[in-house]
Design a protein around this motif. Structure first.
Motif, PDB file in Angstrom:
ATOM      1  N   HIS A  34       0.809  -1.285  -0.095  1.00 26.10           N
ATOM      2  CA  HIS A  34      -0.060  -0.157   0.112  1.00 26.10           C
ATOM      3  C   HIS A  34       1.046   1.215  -0.078  1.00 26.10           C
ATOM      4  O   HIS A  34       0.359   2.537   0.158  1.00 26.10           O
ATOM      5  N   GLY A  35       2.094   1.138  -0.120  1.00 26.13           N
ATOM      6  CA  GLY A  35       3.097   2.337  -0.241  1.00 26.13           C
ATOM      7  C   GLY A  35       3.059   2.828  -1.657  1.00 26.13           C
ATOM      8  O   GLY A  35       2.279   2.596  -2.573  1.00 26.13           O
ATOM      9  N   SER A  36       4.131   3.503  -2.154  1.00 24.83           N
ATOM     10  CA  SER A  36       4.358   4.313  -3.309  1.00 24.83           C
ATOM     11  C   SER A  36       5.448   3.682  -4.217  1.00 24.83           C
ATOM     12  O   SER A  36       5.299   4.461  -5.368  1.00 24.83           O
ATOM     13  N   ILE A  37       6.029   2.695  -3.903  1.00 23.93           N
ATOM     14  CA  ILE A  37       7.044   1.933  -4.789  1.00 23.93           C
ATOM     15  C   ILE A  37       6.346   1.104  -5.650  1.00 23.93           C
ATOM     16  O   ILE A  37       5.803   0.206  -5.663  1.00 23.93           O
ATOM     17  N   GLY A  38       6.476   1.549  -7.064  1.00 25.94           N
ATOM     18  CA  GLY A  38       5.671   0.935  -8.156  1.00 25.94           C
ATOM     19  C   GLY A  38       6.155  -0.476  -8.265  1.00 25.94           C
ATOM     20  O   GLY A  38       5.400  -1.238  -8.406  1.00 25.94           O
ATOM     21  N   GLU A 134      14.222  18.714   1.305  1.00 20.61           N
ATOM     22  CA  GLU A 134      13.946  19.641  -0.032  1.00 20.61           C
ATOM     23  C   GLU A 134      13.852  19.034  -1.139  1.00 20.61           C
ATOM     24  O   GLU A 134      15.181  18.187  -1.376  1.00 20.61           O
ATOM     25  N   GLY A 135      12.943  19.088  -2.309  1.00 23.39           N
ATOM     26  CA  GLY A 135      13.172  18.402  -3.332  1.00 23.39           C
ATOM     27  C   GLY A 135      12.535  16.970  -3.519  1.00 23.39           C
ATOM     28  O   GLY A 135      12.558  16.576  -4.767  1.00 23.39           O
ATOM     29  N   PHE A 136      12.131  16.392  -2.385  1.00 29.78           N
ATOM     30  CA  PHE A 136      11.673  15.153  -2.460  1.00 29.78           C
ATOM     31  C   PHE A 136      10.212  15.029  -1.669  1.00 29.78           C
ATOM     32  O   PHE A 136       9.657  16.000  -1.069  1.00 29.78           O
ATOM     33  N   ASP A 137       9.294  14.409  -2.392  1.00 27.79           N
ATOM     34  CA  ASP A 137       7.834  14.064  -2.022  1.00 27.79           C
ATOM     35  C   ASP A 137       8.209  13.402  -0.502  1.00 27.79           C
ATOM     36  O   ASP A 137       8.531  12.464  -0.461  1.00 27.79           O
ATOM     37  N   PRO A 138       7.938  14.067   0.445  1.00 27.72           N
ATOM     38  CA  PRO A 138       7.788  13.465   1.888  1.00 27.72           C
ATOM     39  C   PRO A 138       7.130  12.167   2.110  1.00 27.72           C
ATOM     40  O   PRO A 138       7.570  11.342   2.801  1.00 27.72           O
ATOM     41  N   VAL A 139       5.830  12.156   1.371  1.00 28.11           N
ATOM     42  CA  VAL A 139       5.051  10.826   1.664  1.00 28.11           C
ATOM     43  C   VAL A 139       5.772   9.617   0.774  1.00 28.11           C
ATOM     44  O   VAL A 139       5.933   8.514   1.464  1.00 28.11           O
ATOM     45  N   ASP A 140       6.061  10.082  -0.391  1.00 27.34           N
ATOM     46  CA  ASP A 140       6.885   9.045  -1.072  1.00 27.34           C
ATOM     47  C   ASP A 140       8.197   8.538  -0.324  1.00 27.34           C
ATOM     48  O   ASP A 140       8.514   7.479  -0.155  1.00 27.34           O
ATOM     49  N   GLY A 141       8.774   9.610   0.187  1.00 26.63           N
ATOM     50  CA  GLY A 141      10.290   9.249   0.721  1.00 26.63           C
ATOM     51  C   GLY A 141      10.020   8.407   2.005  1.00 26.63           C
ATOM     52  O   GLY A 141      10.579   7.475   2.157  1.00 26.63           O
ATOM     53  N   ALA A 142       8.844   8.749   3.027  1.00 25.93           N
ATOM     54  CA  ALA A 142       8.595   8.044   4.126  1.00 25.93           C
ATOM     55  C   ALA A 142       8.108   6.373   3.491  1.00 25.93           C
ATOM     56  O   ALA A 142       8.728   5.507   4.317  1.00 25.93           O
ATOM     57  N   CYS A 143       7.340   6.317   2.485  1.00 20.86           N
ATOM     58  CA  CYS A 143       7.359   5.087   2.118  1.00 20.86           C
ATOM     59  C   CYS A 143       8.298   4.235   1.660  1.00 20.86           C
ATOM     60  O   CYS A 143       8.398   3.018   1.848  1.00 20.86           O
ATOM     61  N   ARG A 144       9.209   4.802   0.995  1.00 18.89           N
ATOM     62  CA  ARG A 144      10.549   4.162   0.518  1.00 18.89           C
ATOM     63  C   ARG A 144      11.428   3.780   2.015  1.00 18.89           C
ATOM     64  O   ARG A 144      12.065   2.846   1.756  1.00 18.89           O
TER      65      ARG A 144
END
Length: 246
Positions: A34-38, A134-144
């Motif tokens: 259910h995260g953001s990593i394709g 800065e420069g990264f999507d924090p939601v995506d970053g946390a998922c990764r």
């Protein structure tokens, strides 16, 4: 590449990005996350061969039963032409073309003559902060960070200054391969050779384990990263795209 090598790379990929669950069915890997990593939430075939009829519907039903839309990660090889046609007929479209690149650990180690990045067995708060900056999507970053941190036996490289992580990356070890993931450089510190130092640090960890082969995946539009990977000896083995319903 032969079928065994393709399968081992796909298995190593999912071991590294650590989806919540993954099953092997009918020659496919079916990760659920259910995260953001394709890669952690898209069905991928274990071989680049013709696909049996009916697979599309069965995979759609598998993901629907788990409350997720089906996403397919398909190499651009001609053997998948029939499935691609079926996907288009069902309203799917392709996006995010990505290159699978192979190299050797020895050559990757040579990419930087500077001090290699330090390597740790687990991510700490400073390493995590890089993915949220800065420069990264924090939601995506946390998922990764969560997914990469779940993987068994991975190592986490970082170039640090004053307690801040300026660049980082991950190496996983499995199925006969080293795989590189999560390469990041903080905004304002790019173009200084830091990513090369991260690759060198990950190579040191791989050499210490007696590993020789390495792969990574890079988006086709990320030309800056591709230039670094060329200098590190990586070459494209195949490319793939994600197929999703529009």
């Amino acid at each position: 590449m032969n079928a065994k090598e393709v399968a081992s790379i796909e298995q190593a990929t999912l071991a590294a990005v650590a989806p919540e669950t993954v099953e092997a069915r009918e020659g496919w890997l079916l990760p659920v996350d259910h995260g953001s990593i394709g890669r952690a939430r898209s069905a991928v075939p274990l071989q680049h061969t013709d696909i049996e009829p009916g697979v599309l519907g069965r995979i759609e039903a598998y993901y629907a039963a788990r409350g997720l839309p089906a996403v397919f990660r398909l190499a651009t090889d001609a053997c998948f032409d029939g499935l691609r046609h079926e996907l288009r007929q069902c309203g799917y479209s392709a996006d995010k073309p990505t290159l699978v690149q192979l190299g050797t650990v020895a050559r990757m180690r040579e990419v930087s003559s500077q001090a290699s990045a330090e390597v740790h067995a687990a991510p700490d708060a400073a390493w995590t902060a890089l993915f949220l900056g800065e420069g990264f999507d924090p939601v995506d970053g946390a998922c990764r960070v969560r997914a990469l941190g779940r993987a068994q036996g991975s190592v986490y490289a970082s170039v640090r200054e004053g307690g801040e992580v300026l660049a980082g990356g991950v190496a996983a070890f499995g199925h006969g391969w080293v795989s590189v993931h999560g390469m990041r450089t903080a905004a304002g510190h790019r173009g200084q050779g830091l990513a090369g130092r991260v690759l060198a640090g990950l190579a040191d960890a791989a050499l210490a384990r007696g590993m020789a082969r390495v792969f990574l995946q890079v988006e086709a539009g990320n030309t800056a990263a591709q230039a670094l990977y060329r200098r590190a000896g990586f070459e494209t083995a195949w490319s793939y795209v994600y197929w999703r319903r529009a």
